[in-house]
Design a protein around this motif. Structure first.
Motif, mmCIF file in Angstrom:
data_model
loop_
_atom_site.group_PDB
_atom_site.id
_atom_site.type_symbol
_atom_site.label_atom_id
_atom_site.label_comp_id
_atom_site.label_asym_id
_atom_site.label_seq_id
_atom_site.Cartn_x
_atom_site.Cartn_y
_atom_site.Cartn_z
ATOM 1 N N LEU A 167 38.569 16.823 36.813
ATOM 2 C CA LEU A 167 39.312 16.308 35.657
ATOM 3 C C LEU A 167 38.424 15.381 34.826
ATOM 4 C CD1 LEU A 167 42.208 16.423 34.468
ATOM 5 C CD2 LEU A 167 42.596 14.216 35.552
ATOM 6 N N VAL A 168 37.642 14.536 35.525
ATOM 7 C CA VAL A 168 36.744 13.622 34.810
ATOM 8 C C VAL A 168 35.749 14.419 33.974
ATOM 9 C CG1 VAL A 168 34.877 11.946 35.128
ATOM 10 C CG2 VAL A 168 36.998 11.695 36.420
ATOM 11 N N THR A 169 35.227 15.515 34.544
ATOM 12 C CA THR A 169 34.281 16.342 33.797
ATOM 13 C C THR A 169 34.921 16.878 32.520
ATOM 14 O OG1 THR A 169 33.318 16.989 35.907
ATOM 15 C CG2 THR A 169 32.737 18.333 33.990
ATOM 16 N N ARG A 170 36.161 17.385 32.658
ATOM 17 C CA ARG A 170 36.831 17.918 31.469
ATOM 18 C C ARG A 170 37.132 16.819 30.458
ATOM 19 N NH1 ARG A 170 41.679 20.562 31.315
ATOM 20 N NH2 ARG A 170 42.416 19.758 33.298
ATOM 21 N N ALA A 171 37.500 15.634 30.963
ATOM 22 C CA ALA A 171 37.805 14.518 30.062
ATOM 23 C C ALA A 171 36.562 14.115 29.283
ATOM 24 C CB ALA A 171 38.350 13.332 30.862
ATOM 25 N N ARG A 172 35.393 14.111 29.975
ATOM 26 C CA ARG A 172 34.146 13.737 29.300
ATOM 27 C C ARG A 172 33.798 14.742 28.213
ATOM 28 N NH1 ARG A 172 31.372 11.516 34.421
ATOM 29 N NH2 ARG A 172 31.907 9.325 34.185
ATOM 30 N N GLU A 173 34.025 16.034 28.517
ATOM 31 C CA GLU A 173 33.753 17.059 27.505
ATOM 32 C C GLU A 173 34.615 16.821 26.267
ATOM 33 O OE1 GLU A 173 32.743 20.493 30.833
ATOM 34 O OE2 GLU A 173 34.510 20.706 29.543
ATOM 35 N N LEU A 174 35.882 16.503 26.505
ATOM 36 C CA LEU A 174 36.786 16.249 25.381
ATOM 37 C C LEU A 174 36.332 15.027 24.583
ATOM 38 C CD1 LEU A 174 40.341 16.936 26.817
ATOM 39 C CD2 LEU A 174 39.252 18.060 24.872
ATOM 40 N N LEU A 175 35.968 13.951 25.302
ATOM 41 C CA LEU A 175 35.511 12.740 24.621
ATOM 42 C C LEU A 175 34.282 13.050 23.773
ATOM 43 C CD1 LEU A 175 35.978 10.043 27.411
ATOM 44 C CD2 LEU A 175 37.141 10.139 25.202
ATOM 45 N N ASP A 176 33.384 13.852 24.338
ATOM 46 C CA ASP A 176 32.198 14.292 23.607
ATOM 47 C C ASP A 176 32.588 14.989 22.319
ATOM 48 O OD1 ASP A 176 29.720 13.670 24.435
ATOM 49 O OD2 ASP A 176 29.576 15.251 25.950
ATOM 50 N N SER A 177 33.480 15.965 22.452
ATOM 51 C CA SER A 177 33.804 16.798 21.300
ATOM 52 C C SER A 177 34.602 16.016 20.255
ATOM 53 C CB SER A 177 34.577 18.046 21.742
ATOM 54 O OG SER A 177 35.905 17.712 22.040
ATOM 55 N N LEU A 178 35.188 14.882 20.653
ATOM 56 C CA LEU A 178 35.942 14.084 19.687
ATOM 57 C C LEU A 178 35.131 12.883 19.190
ATOM 58 C CD1 LEU A 178 39.572 14.069 21.133
ATOM 59 C CD2 LEU A 178 38.519 15.620 19.516
ATOM 60 N N GLY A 179 33.838 12.864 19.504
ATOM 61 C CA GLY A 179 32.983 11.788 19.005
ATOM 62 C C GLY A 179 33.210 10.456 19.699
ATOM 63 N N LEU A 180 33.680 10.500 20.955
ATOM 64 C CA LEU A 180 33.959 9.256 21.674
ATOM 65 C C LEU A 180 33.049 9.107 22.899
ATOM 66 C CD1 LEU A 180 37.856 9.502 21.568
ATOM 67 C CD2 LEU A 180 36.520 7.752 20.416
ATOM 68 N N ALA A 181 31.960 9.877 22.933
ATOM 69 C CA ALA A 181 31.142 9.939 24.145
ATOM 70 C C ALA A 181 30.628 8.571 24.567
ATOM 71 C CB ALA A 181 29.979 10.896 23.925
ATOM 72 N N GLY A 182 30.279 7.717 23.621
ATOM 73 C CA GLY A 182 29.623 6.458 23.965
ATOM 74 C C GLY A 182 30.562 5.379 24.478
ATOM 75 N N VAL A 183 31.867 5.588 24.392
ATOM 76 C CA VAL A 183 32.783 4.487 24.663
ATOM 77 C C VAL A 183 33.675 4.712 25.872
ATOM 78 C CG1 VAL A 183 32.836 3.633 22.312
ATOM 79 C CG2 VAL A 183 34.446 5.412 23.003
ATOM 80 N N GLU A 184 33.308 5.667 26.740
ATOM 81 C CA GLU A 184 34.239 5.991 27.828
ATOM 82 C C GLU A 184 34.507 4.814 28.746
ATOM 83 O OE1 GLU A 184 32.044 9.208 29.963
ATOM 84 O OE2 GLU A 184 32.203 7.787 31.626
ATOM 85 N N ARG A 185 33.554 3.866 28.855
ATOM 86 C CA ARG A 185 33.754 2.711 29.744
ATOM 87 C C ARG A 185 34.340 1.503 29.011
ATOM 88 N NH1 ARG A 185 34.072 3.960 34.238
ATOM 89 N NH2 ARG A 185 32.927 5.791 34.880
ATOM 90 N N THR A 186 34.534 1.605 27.718
ATOM 91 C CA THR A 186 35.098 0.490 26.952
ATOM 92 C C THR A 186 36.595 0.391 27.217
ATOM 93 O OG1 THR A 186 33.478 0.978 25.244
ATOM 94 C CG2 THR A 186 35.301 -0.440 24.618
ATOM 95 N N SER A 187 37.116 -0.835 27.235
ATOM 96 C CA SER A 187 38.566 -1.000 27.332
ATOM 97 C C SER A 187 39.200 -0.427 26.076
ATOM 98 C CB SER A 187 38.928 -2.478 27.446
ATOM 99 O OG SER A 187 38.440 -2.988 28.653
ATOM 100 N N ALA A 188 40.261 0.362 26.267
ATOM 101 C CA ALA A 188 40.862 1.062 25.135
ATOM 102 C C ALA A 188 41.336 0.079 24.065
ATOM 103 C CB ALA A 188 42.018 1.926 25.619
ATOM 104 N N GLY A 189 41.802 -1.097 24.510
ATOM 105 C CA GLY A 189 42.309 -2.079 23.561
ATOM 106 C C GLY A 189 41.231 -2.639 22.645
ATOM 107 N N ASP A 190 39.951 -2.501 23.037
ATOM 108 C CA ASP A 190 38.860 -3.040 22.232
ATOM 109 C C ASP A 190 38.378 -2.067 21.161
ATOM 110 O OD1 ASP A 190 38.952 -5.263 23.797
ATOM 111 O OD2 ASP A 190 37.261 -4.723 25.075
#
Lengths: 339, 258
Positions: free
Chosen positions: B133-156
């Motif tokens: 699931l993490v692998t698929r989530a990372r792919e999605l984050l990549d494709s949505l231009g969010l690759a660099g922020v996966e460890r950032t708190s969402a509220g930030d």
């Protein structure tokens, strides 16, 4: 999207691994300190630490319900009592400790689940009022059911004796048994929080429509959180009897439930460290205030509680975490500019 | 039907009443498979009510909604995602102190199995499913231009990025039908353009059908195949974005003129 990629919060490379390294070292050091502590300390100090771990387990159970899932309960002392009486009554009848452990936690879980099924429809004050009845009923029940509970006198038991080959005193052995037990249930909770259940509990707390849209059955998860919370309360009760070899109705009064909620708030929600710190506050501060002034011990305890909450409204553990992160960030920045 | 493909969503005679207020009255329309359908109308027209009927949050007083031939009104709300219906929220509804990755992983809840006990013991099967699931989530984050922020708190995260996290979370459940609640609200002009491109792209990449509630007519014109206009709980116009925008009933409803 350049806005996103340039985020300064991106953490990568050496900083993260250095931090992970530091965290591992800290953990190893803590385990070592914990392991040698009882060998050099007084029986009283050992009992204090043992009790801190006992209450930390109960507060962790409360955290699953309150911190993770956003519910409230004033019933934790009743589940604590069920676990304690389960193992103590079992021991009186000659059961082995593991059987008492199973009985106490299973009954706590079943009662928790039964209370949760109607209570899951309630929230806030209404839920608080319903759960308030648990210790209110449990204390007189423990006094009346003399055959099982020993009535108002309580039960004195002798369980979990130090094996002769260890050469350990009773207080030292109990310290280790409770320590290992607490470590196991903490590890189980940590694993649960990391995965899909932890995320689902969070979603129920943040927004029920959000949880539902992800396929989380909100009521079922509230009942589950309540049940787990009760099981943890029961385990803490069992560990309590291991620590003090005694249980009486006075132990499960409502005040204990309230103190556990206060401990949770003091330590900080959704933090394993917070549960331990909250328990430490509950165990240690009354002793300190009592030694300052026996007559005004509770007043001083209340003042301490207020001061901590005013200075650290989110609890001690989040405040500590924030401070550590700030220092680490400053060091990383200094290291980066030095390179 | 004015589009050639088969309908995935069929809404018939949908009526929703709250006490004496009729929020929706006999609304009917189809959304073709892999089409993007816009729901427009002035405030209080019933867009959100309709949206919340399709995602199972409201139970209508009458009518039917079928998605892929399944009567979704007989399905409890928490089962909708397993039918392939995912949604986003108008105001990003994230877990602020969890990481972006954790927030997206929540979207995969319905795709995971396992008991409390197996999760507590972190059994190998549990860990394997989580890693996948993490692998698929990372792919999605990549494709949505969010690759660099996966460890950032969402509220930030900035508001626009939070809205993208919402979309990533919805996509992780592997939906057939994606319901977007005002994806452009609160965004800057350039972000609206980017979201429009994003919607078209994820439709193509994931083979999605999309229903989008939106006030921003620029976005509606840019991405939709088909628009349904609501006024006072009734469907007043339907067709291409251009046709609906020039419909006299729609125009007067927006401008308040008779």
């Amino acid at each position: 999207m350049s806005v996103v990629v340039d985020e300064p919060a991106v953490r990568d490379g050496g900083g993260t691994s250095r931090r992970r390294h530091g965290r591992t070292l800290t953990a190893v050091a803590l385990v070592l300190v914990f392991a040698v502590f009882p060998l050099f300390m007084s029986p009283f100090a050992n009992l204090q630490v043992t009790l801190i771990l006992v209450y930390a387990v109960a507060i962790l159970g409360l955290d699953i319900l309150v911190g993770w899932t956003g519910q409230v309960s004033l019933g934790q002392s009743a589940f604590f009592g069920i676990g304690a009486y389960g193992v103590a009554a079992g021991a009186v009848h000659g059961w082995p400790v593991w059987a008492g452990l199973l009985l106490g936690t299973a009954v706590a879980g079943v009662v928790g689940c039964l209370v949760a099924i109607p209570a899951a429809r309630l929230r806030g004050y209404a839920l608080g009022m319903i759960t308030l009845t648990l210790p209110v009923v449990a204390v007189p029940l423990a006094k009346r059911m003399e055959a099982v509970t020993g009535g108002a006198q309580g039960l004195n038991v002798t369980i979990v004796q130090a094996p002769a080959w260890t050469g350990l005193a009773a207080d030292q052995w109990r310290y280790y048994v409770v320590g290992v037990g607490a470590a196991i249930v903490f590890a189980l909770a940590a694993a649960l929080r990391r995965g899909r259940f932890g995320r689902a509990f969070d979603a129920v707390r943040v927004n029920e429509a959000l949880a539902t849209a992800q396929g989380v059955h909100v009521t079922r998860y509230k009942v589950l959180a309540f049940t787990l919370s009760a099981v943890y309360g029961g385990v803490a009760g069992v560990l309590y009897v291991v620590a003090v070899q005694f249980i009486s109705p006075e132990t499960l009064i409502l005040t204990l439930s309230i103190s556990m909620l206060a401990g949770l708030a003091i330590g900080g929600l959704r933090s394993l460290l917070g549960c331990v710190l909250g328990a430490a506050f509950y165990v240690v501060v009354p002793n300190l205030t009592g030694s300052v002034s026996a007559g005004q011990s509770y007043l001083l305890y209340g003042v301490c509680l207020l001061v901590v909450m005013l200075l650290m409204p989110r609890g001690v553990a989040p405040a500590l975490g924030h401070a550590v992160r700030r220092v680490a960030n400053r060091r990383e920045r200094a290291a980066a500019s030095g390179e | 039907m004015n589009h050639g493909t088969q309908a995935l969503v069929e809404v018939r005679d949908l009526t929703l009443r709250f006490g004496g207020v009729t929020a929706l009255a006999d609304v009917a329309f189809d959304v073709g498979d892999r089409q993007i359908c816009g729901l427009v109308g002035p405030n209080g027209a019933g867009k959100s009510s309709l949206f919340n009927c399709v995602n199972g949050y409201y139970r209508p007083s009458g009518g039917s909604i079928r998605v892929g031939g399944v009567d979704v009104l007989s399905v409890p709300a928490h089962r909708m995602v397993r039918l392939g219906i995912a949604r986003t929220f108008q105001h990003p509804t994230l877990q602020p102190d969890r990481t972006v990755l954790d927030n997206v992983l929540l979207g995969g809840h319905s795709t995971l199995s396992g008991t409390v006990l197996s999760a507590m013991l972190a059994l190998p099967g549990e860990r394997r499913r989580e890693r996948a699931l993490v692998t698929r989530a990372r792919e999605l984050l990549d494709s949505l231009g969010l690759a660099g922020v996966e460890r950032t708190s969402a509220g930030d995260l900035p508001y626009g990025s939070q809205k993208r996290v919402e979309i990533a979370r919805a996509l992780l459940s592997g939906p057939r039908l994606l319901l977007l609640d005002e994806p452009a609200s609160g965004l800057t002009h350039s972000e609206v353009g980017e979201v429009g491109e994003l919607i078209s792209r994820i439709r193509a990449d994931h083979g999605l059908t999309v229903i989008v509630v939106e006030h921003h007519m620029g976005l509606i014109s840019a991405v939709t195949d088909h628009v349904v206009a609501l006024v006072s709980g009734r469907k007043v116009a339907e067709g291409t974005a251009q046709a609906v925008q020039s419909d006299p009933v729609v125009v007067s409803a927006y401008l308040g003129a008779a």
